[in-house]
Design an enzyme around this catalytic site. Structure first.
Site, PDB file in Angstrom:
ATOM      1  CD1 TRP A 152       0.371  -0.898   3.274  1.00  0.00           C
ATOM      2  CD2 TRP A 152       0.302   1.326   3.163  1.00  0.00           C
ATOM      3  NE1 TRP A 152       1.083  -0.415   4.336  1.00  0.00           N
ATOM      4  CE2 TRP A 152       1.048   0.951   4.302  1.00  0.00           C
ATOM      5  CE3 TRP A 152       0.127   2.676   2.887  1.00  0.00           C
ATOM      6  CZ2 TRP A 152       1.619   1.879   5.158  1.00  0.00           C
ATOM      7  CZ3 TRP A 152       0.691   3.618   3.740  1.00  0.00           C
ATOM      8  CH2 TRP A 152       1.433   3.211   4.865  1.00  0.00           C
ATOM      9  CD1 TRP A 153       5.120   4.010   2.897  1.00  0.00           C
ATOM     10  CD2 TRP A 153       6.067   3.733   0.884  1.00  0.00           C
ATOM     11  NE1 TRP A 153       6.076   5.001   2.740  1.00  0.00           N
ATOM     12  CE2 TRP A 153       6.670   4.845   1.514  1.00  0.00           C
ATOM     13  CE3 TRP A 153       6.503   3.372  -0.384  1.00  0.00           C
ATOM     14  CZ2 TRP A 153       7.684   5.596   0.905  1.00  0.00           C
ATOM     15  CZ3 TRP A 153       7.507   4.123  -0.990  1.00  0.00           C
ATOM     16  CH2 TRP A 153       8.079   5.217  -0.349  1.00  0.00           C
ATOM     17  CE1 TYR A 205       7.011   4.019   8.719  1.00  0.00           C
ATOM     18  CE2 TYR A 205       8.314   2.676  10.193  1.00  0.00           C
ATOM     19  CZ  TYR A 205       7.563   2.796   9.049  1.00  0.00           C
ATOM     20  OH  TYR A 205       7.362   1.707   8.237  1.00  0.00           O
TER      21      TYR A 205
END
Length: 793
Positions: free
Chosen positions: A154-155, A264
């Site tokens: 999905w990224w 992140y």
């Protein structure tokens, strides 16, 4: 929100205004096109000095990449693929990642940015522009449009591709037709219609989606999209008490179970700042209270984990497996973001952040900050900041910072930094996704990091060559692990790895200087278990282990240290007069001390052994590659030399113990002197309680693994707890925590001393008696925090 000039740097504001436009200097009426041009100017360095040597090198590097991409572009009229060098590398290379699409759009975007960048050899090259536009049209017709559904990771579709498409549209905005821009925006809306993609709507993943959406809205002249992006970012300005986000103790988690401040978190901080700058002065400007909160995060979450410019690897997750993203490049990225946060902050906060940022930049002698990590459009500004003596560089005062909610500890003293990575029933010991970081099995099993004068230690090929079965601080059984990525968790978009069955992981600290941490360790693959504690006071780190037990008939070792020699001449000296100056191994029976140093200044370290141990010393050359633990890593073999020191528990130990003290900066003579007159006393090292006292500092650290009494210190508790005490002639300071985070009420602490009264109050501490001192500490909901109070003696 007005951008403030630096105190004493009167000329710098002009630089910022020239690039950003007039930031908040009037009514919030900036148009869509003005916001787009602001982004364009920053991305392409429109006002860069083209005679600047740094700018020249960057342009050359960019042009080299564009040349390679352009030469490999398949320009055939009937082409069935876009790149000749990727003809055989379609999506089958990784079922997890639609690499061909992400890479193709990324290459086209890079070419477009070069076309728009003054000084590039491809600046306004009509042939390049035509090939980019036709290439994007081919992608739309054949790979990337509403008629092609998402697949794989999905990224790529939600974050990776939109970033590249946005940059391409900004770079060639007037070169694409309105119809082309509209259909590309439509495709972005098809793949990423919102900012809350299922399973990826928190933390950095949320910010990245919001940032892309806000820029998409600017490009599309769509206020609803900008509003969606900004409102989505607003939701992340908060403190959390579970799963992803920032915690009040400074912890930051992503993927629910992983400390990721330097992974992140680094990306999240960068894009939060970028979007604040992007929309500042417009009707969508971010709430000033959010800037205040991001300043808090910089000071409480990010800067405490940076030492001499490097962001500690223990909070970088699987990014330690990325060769291009070292501890120092990541640290510099965060420092750049912190610098920009400071400019938007109140003067007092600005002064503190800038002083620390400047110190970290100037103290890193391995990686040049300006050359490598300052955006081109800010080069002159940052150079002026670093050169201006009116902005001081302020080293941090010594500190101990525990991060209970992510099982991490950071200890900084003059000349060294020591850090600890643990794991628990709350925090997984490592993460591996998409064949990255596949050998990090023990990185969360009590691994210790030690930074000193060797700034190359973790930056230069450490992870590609280290023995993954002998990481410093860990107790291991040499059981071979399978090299593979972790499976995805049920209902989540990321890996669900090993979590210990034990919740007793954490510690206590007082006055930001002294404390003890502990981990009830249970190996993932075997029967090996132990209770491990680490006590810090002054220039000494005491490491204890008890209950070391295994039934797997495998050698069990506690790794005291495993240091890369960094190519410098090194020497090992032992208490029995032996030395090891070349590759080989020594077996030491009951040594008093061992000392190690290289020819690099500031690398000396001593090790004191207060009890009888069988100790092994190894010096070896190790050869491996990044590909060995990361599928996409460089397969080129590299070799580094290592000094490894470990306690040998033998096979099938039953309740074994260990104890050693790490002494940063001590020469062999000083280590010997320390061993003859130790600065610490191990009070207890049993499965019930581990405790240490540092005499000179008057500090005692106690980990009660169960309710009980430590007679040697006159301290008792009625539940598992961690306790740190400091006393002198005038006062007694007491701190207690519940590392299990499971106690639902109060813990009673009794100390066999008489005190006169409390010096201040703590709402979580109730004084039941002054003689003997008896306290009731409310730990329920405390999330592992230490509750401290001082008393007059």
């Amino acid at each position: 929100m007005a951008m403030k000039p630096f105190r004493g740097l009167r000329g710098l504001l002009v630089v910022g205004v020239a690039v950003w436009g007039c930031v908040s200097c009037g009514p919030k009426t900036l148009s869509y096109d003005e916001l787009r041009v602001r982004y364009f100017n920053e991305m392409t360095g429109q006002q860069a000095n083209l005679n600047d040597s740094v700018v020249i090198k960057r342009l050359q590097a960019m042009d080299a990449g564009v040349k390679q991409s352009w030469e490999s572009l398949n320009k055939a009229a009937d082409r069935e693929y876009l790149w000749n060098d990727r003809e055989a590398q379609d999506d089958s290379i990784s079922p997890f990642r639609p690499a061909s699409i992400t890479t193709s759009i990324g290459r086209l975007s890079g070419m477009a940015v070069a076309w728009a960048t003054p000084g590039s050899a491809y600046y306004h090259n009509d042939s390049l522009k035509t090939d980019v536009i036709e290439g994007m049209e081919w992608m739309y017709a054949n790979k990337w449009s509403p008629k092609y559904p998402m697949y794989g990771n999905w990224w790529d579709w939600i974050i990776g591709m939109p970033y590249s498409v946005n940059n391409m549209l900004v770079a060639l905005y007037d070169e694409f037709t309105p119809e082309q821009r509209a259909k590309y925006i439509e495709a972005l809306d098809f793949y990423a219609p919102g900012v809350t993609f299922e399973g990826a709507s928190t933390g950095a993943n949320k910010i990245w989606q919001c940032y892309s959406m806000a820029l998409r809205g600017i490009l599309a002249h769509d206020p609803a999209k900008i509003e969606m992006g900004i409102q989505g970012i607003d939701t992340e300005f908060k403190y959390v008490d579970t799963h992803d986000g920032f915690y009040r103790d400074g912890s930051f988690l992503q993927h629910q179970w992983h400390p990721y401040t330097g992974g992140y978190g680094a990306g999240m901080l960068a894009d939060m700042v970028r979007v604040i700058q992007l929309v500042d002065g417009s009707q969508w400007a971010v709430d000033p209270s959010h800037v205040q909160m991001i300043g808090e995060w910089v000071e409480n979450s990010y800067l405490p984990l940076i030492y001499q410019g490097a962001m500690m690897d223990l909070v970088r997750g699987r990014e330690i497996a990325r060769q291009a993203a070292s501890d120092r490049s990541t640290g510099h990225r965060i420092l750049m973001s912190a610098y920009n946060v400071a400019k938007l902050s109140p003067q007092e906060v600005q002064d503190r952040i800038l002083a620390r940022v400047k110190y970290e930049i100037l103290s890193d002698h391995y990686r040049d900050f300006v050359t490598n990590d300052v955006p081109t459009w800010q080069l002159d500004e940052v150079r002026a900041f670093l050169a201006d003596d009116r902005v001081p560089a302020q080293a941090p005062t010594p500190y101990l910072k525990q991060f209970p909610m992510m099982d991490r500890v950071m200890y900084v003293r003059p000349g060294f930094a020591w850090a600890l990575a643990m794991s628990s029933s709350r925090i997984e010991n490592y993460e591996s996704i998409d064949t990255e970081n596949m050998m990090a099995w023990h990185t969360g099993d009590g691994m210790t990091y030690f930074y000193n004068g060797d700034q190359t230690q973790y930056t230069d090929q450490f992870w590609s060559t280290v023995d993954w079965y002998r990481l410093p601080g860990t107790t291991v059984d040499q059981k071979r692990h399978e090299v593979k990525s972790l499976p995805f968790g049920k209902g989540v978009l990321y890996a669900d790895g090993y979590k210990s069955p034990h919740s007793w992981v954490g510690g206590s600290s007082i006055e930001g200087l002294y404390g003890i941490s502990g981990m009830w360790f249970q190996d993932e693959k075997s029967t090996l278990q132990a209770k491990k504690s680490w006590f810090v006071a002054g220039d000494q780190v005491v490491c204890l282990g008890t209950g070391v037990t295994s039934r797997d008939n495998l050698p069990v070792e506690t790794i005291v240290d495993n240091r890369k020699l960094s190519g410098t001449e090194a020497a090992v000296v032992t208490s029995d007069g032996q030395s090891l100056n070349k590759n080989g191994q020594l077996t030491l029976v009951n040594p008093s001390w061992v000392q190690f140093q290289t020819s690099t200044p500031g690398t000396a370290v001593g090790y004191y052994f207060p009890q009888q141990e069988k100790v092994q010393v190894l010096r070896e050359s190790r050869t491996s590659s990044w590909r060995a633990f990361t599928k996409y890593g460089d397969p080129t073999p590299v070799t580094r030399d290592y000094f490894t020191l470990w306690v040998d528990h033998g096979k099938n130990p039953q309740g074994d113990t260990y104890a050693y003290v790490v002494l940063p900066g001590l020469s062999a003579e000083q280590t010997k002197a320390y061993a003859e007159k130790p600065g610490v006393n191990v009070l207890s090292n049993t499965p019930a309680v581990q405790a240490v006292r540092a005499e000179a500092e008057g500090v005692t650290g106690i980990n009660f693994w169960e309710a009980g009494t430590l007679a040697e210190a006159g301290v008792s508790v009625d539940a598992p707890a961690s306790v740190t005490l400091r006393e002198d002639d005038a006062q007694l300071v007491v701190g207690l925590s519940d590392p299990t985070m499971l106690h639902e009420g109060e813990i009673t602490l009794e100390i066999a001393q008489t005190v006169k009264g409390a010096l201040g109050e703590n709402p979580n501490v109730k004084v039941l008696s002054l003689s003997p001192l008896k306290l009731q500490v409310k730990v329920a909901g405390g999330m592992g925090a230490t509750f401290a109070i001082a008393f007059e003696k």
